[in-house]
Scaffold this motif. Sequence first.
Motif, PDB file in Angstrom:
ATOM      1  N   ASP A   1       0.837  -1.196   0.000  1.00 50.32           N
ATOM      2  CA  ASP A   1       0.000   0.000   0.000  1.00 50.32           C
ATOM      3  C   ASP A   1       0.877   1.253   0.000  1.00 50.32           C
ATOM      4  OD1 ASP A   1      -2.151  -1.681   0.151  1.00 50.32           O
ATOM      5  OD2 ASP A   1      -2.551  -1.330   2.276  1.00 50.32           O
ATOM      6  N   ALA A   2       0.463   2.263  -0.760  1.00 46.55           N
ATOM      7  CA  ALA A   2       1.136   3.559  -0.749  1.00 46.55           C
ATOM      8  C   ALA A   2       0.420   4.446   0.258  1.00 46.55           C
ATOM      9  CB  ALA A   2       1.108   4.186  -2.135  1.00 46.55           C
ATOM     10  N   VAL A   3       1.154   4.986   1.228  1.00 48.75           N
ATOM     11  CA  VAL A   3       0.536   5.744   2.307  1.00 48.75           C
ATOM     12  C   VAL A   3       1.236   7.090   2.480  1.00 48.75           C
ATOM     13  CG1 VAL A   3      -0.108   3.623   3.510  1.00 48.75           C
ATOM     14  CG2 VAL A   3       2.043   4.749   4.097  1.00 48.75           C
ATOM     15  N   THR A   4       0.524   8.003   3.094  1.00 50.35           N
ATOM     16  CA  THR A   4       1.114   9.261   3.549  1.00 50.35           C
ATOM     17  C   THR A   4       0.811   9.388   5.027  1.00 50.35           C
ATOM     18  OG1 THR A   4       0.818  10.306   1.387  1.00 50.35           O
ATOM     19  CG2 THR A   4       1.201  11.756   3.264  1.00 50.35           C
ATOM     20  N   ILE A   5       1.854   9.578   5.823  1.00 52.40           N
ATOM     21  CA  ILE A   5       1.716   9.614   7.272  1.00 52.40           C
ATOM     22  C   ILE A   5       2.172  10.971   7.801  1.00 52.40           C
ATOM     23  CG2 ILE A   5       2.345   8.533   9.458  1.00 52.40           C
ATOM     24  CD1 ILE A   5       0.828   6.654   7.589  1.00 52.40           C
ATOM     25  N   LYS A   6       1.303  11.629   8.555  1.00 54.21           N
ATOM     26  CA  LYS A   6       1.694  12.841   9.273  1.00 54.21           C
ATOM     27  C   LYS A   6       2.238  12.404  10.621  1.00 54.21           C
ATOM     28  CE  LYS A   6      -0.046  17.334  10.835  1.00 54.21           C
ATOM     29  NZ  LYS A   6      -1.219  18.232  10.912  1.00 54.21           N
ATOM     30  N   TYR A   7       3.385  12.942  11.015  1.00 53.64           N
ATOM     31  CA  TYR A   7       4.014  12.447  12.236  1.00 53.64           C
ATOM     32  C   TYR A   7       4.663  13.574  13.028  1.00 53.64           C
ATOM     33  CZ  TYR A   7       8.483  13.159   9.904  1.00 53.64           C
ATOM     34  OH  TYR A   7       9.554  13.732   9.271  1.00 53.64           O
ATOM     35  N   LYS A   8       4.848  13.290  14.322  1.00 54.51           N
ATOM     36  CA  LYS A   8       5.618  14.151  15.226  1.00 54.51           C
ATOM     37  C   LYS A   8       6.459  13.231  16.081  1.00 54.51           C
ATOM     38  CE  LYS A   8       5.127  17.623  18.903  1.00 54.51           C
ATOM     39  NZ  LYS A   8       4.142  18.420  19.696  1.00 54.51           N
ATOM     40  N   GLY A   9       7.778  13.409  16.031  1.00 56.32           N
ATOM     41  CA  GLY A   9       8.682  12.535  16.755  1.00 56.32           C
ATOM     42  C   GLY A   9       9.274  13.210  17.967  1.00 56.32           C
ATOM     43  N   THR A  10       9.234  12.526  19.113  1.00 55.82           N
ATOM     44  CA  THR A  10       9.788  13.084  20.350  1.00 55.82           C
ATOM     45  C   THR A  10      10.703  12.067  21.022  1.00 55.82           C
ATOM     46  OG1 THR A  10       7.857  12.324  21.612  1.00 55.82           O
ATOM     47  CG2 THR A  10       7.785  14.565  20.775  1.00 55.82           C
ATOM     48  N   LEU A  11      11.651  12.600  21.794  1.00 51.54           N
ATOM     49  CA  LEU A  11      12.514  11.755  22.613  1.00 51.54           C
ATOM     50  C   LEU A  11      11.832  11.517  23.945  1.00 51.54           C
ATOM     51  CD1 LEU A  11      15.925  13.526  21.883  1.00 51.54           C
ATOM     52  CD2 LEU A  11      14.912  11.552  20.714  1.00 51.54           C
ATOM     53  N   GLN A  12      12.463  10.692  24.792  1.00 49.93           N
ATOM     54  CA  GLN A  12      11.850  10.345  26.076  1.00 49.93           C
ATOM     55  C   GLN A  12      11.723  11.541  27.001  1.00 49.93           C
ATOM     56  OE1 GLN A  12      14.450   6.826  26.860  1.00 49.93           O
ATOM     57  NE2 GLN A  12      12.520   5.754  27.196  1.00 49.93           N
ATOM     58  N   ASP A  13      12.569  12.583  26.802  1.00 48.15           N
ATOM     59  CA  ASP A  13      12.463  13.783  27.634  1.00 48.15           C
ATOM     60  C   ASP A  13      11.481  14.800  27.074  1.00 48.15           C
ATOM     61  OD1 ASP A  13      13.768  14.794  25.441  1.00 48.15           O
ATOM     62  OD2 ASP A  13      15.575  15.440  26.501  1.00 48.15           O
ATOM     63  N   GLY A  14      10.783  14.423  25.996  1.00 55.20           N
ATOM     64  CA  GLY A  14       9.781  15.292  25.405  1.00 55.20           C
ATOM     65  C   GLY A  14      10.285  16.190  24.293  1.00 55.20           C
ATOM     66  N   THR A  15      11.593  16.157  24.019  1.00 59.50           N
ATOM     67  CA  THR A  15      12.154  16.983  22.939  1.00 59.50           C
ATOM     68  C   THR A  15      11.616  16.538  21.587  1.00 59.50           C
ATOM     69  OG1 THR A  15      14.188  17.324  24.189  1.00 59.50           O
ATOM     70  CG2 THR A  15      14.269  17.737  21.814  1.00 59.50           C
ATOM     71  N   VAL A  16      11.103  17.483  20.814  1.00 63.92           N
ATOM     72  CA  VAL A  16      10.640  17.187  19.458  1.00 63.92           C
ATOM     73  C   VAL A  16      11.852  17.221  18.525  1.00 63.92           C
ATOM     74  CG1 VAL A  16       9.174  17.911  17.541  1.00 63.92           C
ATOM     75  CG2 VAL A  16       8.373  18.179  19.903  1.00 63.92           C
ATOM     76  N   PHE A  17      12.162  16.089  17.900  1.00 61.37           N
ATOM     77  CA  PHE A  17      13.325  16.050  17.018  1.00 61.37           C
ATOM     78  C   PHE A  17      12.956  16.125  15.545  1.00 61.37           C
ATOM     79  CE2 PHE A  17      12.178  11.619  17.838  1.00 61.37           C
ATOM     80  CZ  PHE A  17      12.120  11.086  16.557  1.00 61.37           C
ATOM     81  N   ASP A  18      11.670  15.906  15.230  1.00 66.99           N
ATOM     82  CA  ASP A  18      11.263  15.987  13.831  1.00 66.99           C
ATOM     83  C   ASP A  18       9.754  15.907  13.736  1.00 66.99           C
ATOM     84  OD1 ASP A  18      11.709  16.245  11.107  1.00 66.99           O
ATOM     85  OD2 ASP A  18      11.766  14.095  10.767  1.00 66.99           O
ATOM     86  N   GLU A  19       9.208  16.528  12.698  1.00 66.10           N
ATOM     87  CA  GLU A  19       7.776  16.384  12.395  1.00 66.10           C
ATOM     88  C   GLU A  19       7.541  16.751  10.950  1.00 66.10           C
ATOM     89  OE1 GLU A  19       5.154  19.175  14.436  1.00 66.10           O
ATOM     90  OE2 GLU A  19       6.914  20.339  15.029  1.00 66.10           O
ATOM     91  N   GLY A  20       6.462  16.225  10.403  1.00 67.59           N
ATOM     92  CA  GLY A  20       6.152  16.485   9.002  1.00 67.59           C
ATOM     93  C   GLY A  20       5.250  15.409   8.444  1.00 67.59           C
ATOM     94  N   GLU A  21       5.271  15.236   7.126  1.00 62.06           N
ATOM     95  CA  GLU A  21       4.511  14.193   6.435  1.00 62.06           C
ATOM     96  C   GLU A  21       5.454  13.373   5.571  1.00 62.06           C
ATOM     97  OE1 GLU A  21      -0.167  15.263   5.842  1.00 62.06           O
ATOM     98  OE2 GLU A  21       1.202  15.696   4.200  1.00 62.06           O
ATOM     99  N   ILE A  22       5.219  12.069   5.505  1.00 61.55           N
ATOM    100  CA  ILE A  22       6.056  11.172   4.707  1.00 61.55           C
ATOM    101  C   ILE A  22       5.181  10.277   3.846  1.00 61.55           C
ATOM    102  CG2 ILE A  22       7.740   9.300   4.742  1.00 61.55           C
ATOM    103  CD1 ILE A  22       8.729  10.247   7.352  1.00 61.55           C
ATOM    104  N   PRO A  23       5.337  10.327   2.515  1.00 58.42           N
ATOM    105  CA  PRO A  23       4.705   9.311   1.661  1.00 58.42           C
ATOM    106  C   PRO A  23       5.685   8.165   1.444  1.00 58.42           C
ATOM    107  CG  PRO A  23       5.540  11.108   0.314  1.00 58.42           C
ATOM    108  CD  PRO A  23       5.914  11.428   1.740  1.00 58.42           C
ATOM    109  N   PHE A  24       5.229   6.942   1.530  1.00 59.00           N
ATOM    110  CA  PHE A  24       6.085   5.794   1.243  1.00 59.00           C
ATOM    111  C   PHE A  24       5.228   4.581   0.921  1.00 59.00           C
ATOM    112  CE2 PHE A  24       5.346   5.728   5.804  1.00 59.00           C
ATOM    113  CZ  PHE A  24       5.189   4.389   6.135  1.00 59.00           C
ATOM    114  N   VAL A  25       5.856   3.568   0.354  1.00 56.70           N
ATOM    115  CA  VAL A  25       5.187   2.314   0.039  1.00 56.70           C
ATOM    116  C   VAL A  25       5.557   1.298   1.108  1.00 56.70           C
ATOM    117  CG1 VAL A  25       4.912   0.452  -1.639  1.00 56.70           C
ATOM    118  CG2 VAL A  25       5.211   2.809  -2.421  1.00 56.70           C
ATOM    119  N   VAL A  26       4.568   0.768   1.786  1.00 60.63           N
ATOM    120  CA  VAL A  26       4.806  -0.171   2.877  1.00 60.63           C
ATOM    121  C   VAL A  26       5.427  -1.457   2.333  1.00 60.63           C
ATOM    122  CG1 VAL A  26       3.739  -1.489   4.753  1.00 60.63           C
ATOM    123  CG2 VAL A  26       2.859   0.786   4.163  1.00 60.63           C
ATOM    124  N   GLY A  27       6.475  -1.899   2.994  1.00 60.33           N
ATOM    125  CA  GLY A  27       7.123  -3.140   2.594  1.00 60.33           C
ATOM    126  C   GLY A  27       8.379  -2.950   1.781  1.00 60.33           C
TER     127      GLY A  27
END
Length: 541
Positions: free
Chosen positions: A109-135
């Motif tokens: 499946d081809a998907v687009t995922i909106k994401y927000k990435g954080t570390l264990q201390d709550g620091t946001v290290f990245d966010e955005g949208e990624i399209p990719f093909v699963v697998g």
Amino acid sequence: MADKAEEPKEEKPITEENTKEEQKAEAPKETVGPVKKESPHHKKHQKPKEEKKENVKNTSKDKKMPKTGMILGTVLIIIVVAAAIALIFMPAPVTVPEGTASDGIKEGDAVTIKYKGTLQDGTVFDEGEIPFVVGTGQVIEGFEEGVKGMTEGSSKTITIPPEKAYGEIDPTMVIPIPLTQEFDKIVNISKEEFTYTFNEEAETGKEYKLPDMKWSVKVLNIEENTVFIEQLVTQGTVLEYPYGSGVADVMGDKISISLTPTIGAQVQTLYGYATITEANDTYMWLDFNHELAGKTLTFEITVTNVTKFEPAEEDENILGAGDAITGSICGDADIVKTTKPKMEVFVMALCPFGLQMQKGVIPVAELFGDKADIEIKFVNYAMHGKEEIDYNTYQYCIQKDQPEKFWQYLRCFVGNGNHDGCAVQIGLDTAALSACVAVADEEFEITKYYEDKSSWASGYYPLYKINEAECNEYGVQGSPTIVINGKVVQVYPRDPETVKTYLCCAFENPPAECSQTLSSENPSSGLGWSTTDSGTAASCG
């Protein structure tokens, strides 16, 4: 690194064959989120934020002329260390529970995922949208597995341990590199390389200098296809780089550059980026660990788009697991026999099912050697982004110019998707590869078709015309498509034994290799050397 004050007993010198043109300080930075670190090219269509770490690209523009690093006065370090090569590859898989929705996201499946990435201390290290093909392994493993089972519009939070993200911190990936580089004052390159570097043909006695070159060069002589060049370096010249400064020392027919590195600066290599962590009078230490190595990552994700994978119609692209090998294969296939059969395997480099077929073909090609003409060719459009186009072209060029290394390279690539690591591991001539990529790009207008979206197939898929004539001749529409002695053949399962059997149908006098038994386990789709029990012959396209 407690022993770093002691200089290593043995280190390979930095040679110009190991150098790469330096990156400009203002270059865009690399996204550090869910994108898989081993395959940086996957980020080209994923809209990374520019304020992140610089993306390591492998296009004809970024890696055009490794050999001419001598000409450009570059001091970037390429480390030929077996431990570093082995450690570029992904960690061993760890099971992540999949979703349970019957209509949820699955492989292909081809998907687009909106994401927000954080570390264990709550620091946001990245966010955005990624399209990719699963697998296809385009993002880190834990992220890809985390979206399986989700549906369009759904959201959840996933926590990914280091072994499913960027691995643990590995001290063996901190490598000492000599600070002094020595190379020849007079070098030679091909006419083709010269023309693509300076955008004009070489002329004896003329001096040349590009804006980013550290010194001029002078053409001394031209013999057949070889241009002999003198590097016009002045004794004591100070050279400034983003990662430090160097001083030139001219000694007869040799030039050496002594580097004073900047601690904490980034160095680009064929393996990706490394950070200069320490230095003494003789060595500097480069840390190749990803900046998120050893960290547990948390992602808040929302599925914004899903395009479900739909196999082609059954009469064209789907066979039951046993249908293709019942009865007499050779009689059913009706393949013309020749003394040296030709098998053409049409794929898209990142199509999960094309990768599956390649895994079945590789052992066959290795077994038969020059007794059969087995070629990887490419469908005349791409479905998996710019990185797939790049990988197509790399494979085309390696197969054309370095055929003795092609199958070994392909075996490595389909296992992990890491072009740079495989190129170094196999010992490819990167100068020849870069030159070929540049020539192919111009000859087949690869970049032109990618940038001209009005030409895209169905408005979605950029054209890729390296094997356009063959695709039209055989009516190739999807990946994989197998052609044996000019006849399109449905080969399934895609295990090596079945591929071998079909190839042997095409021999007038089958050689002894046809009596050898290969694996009959059907390879899994996508990257990696696992197997599958799937009973359908799906394709991309």
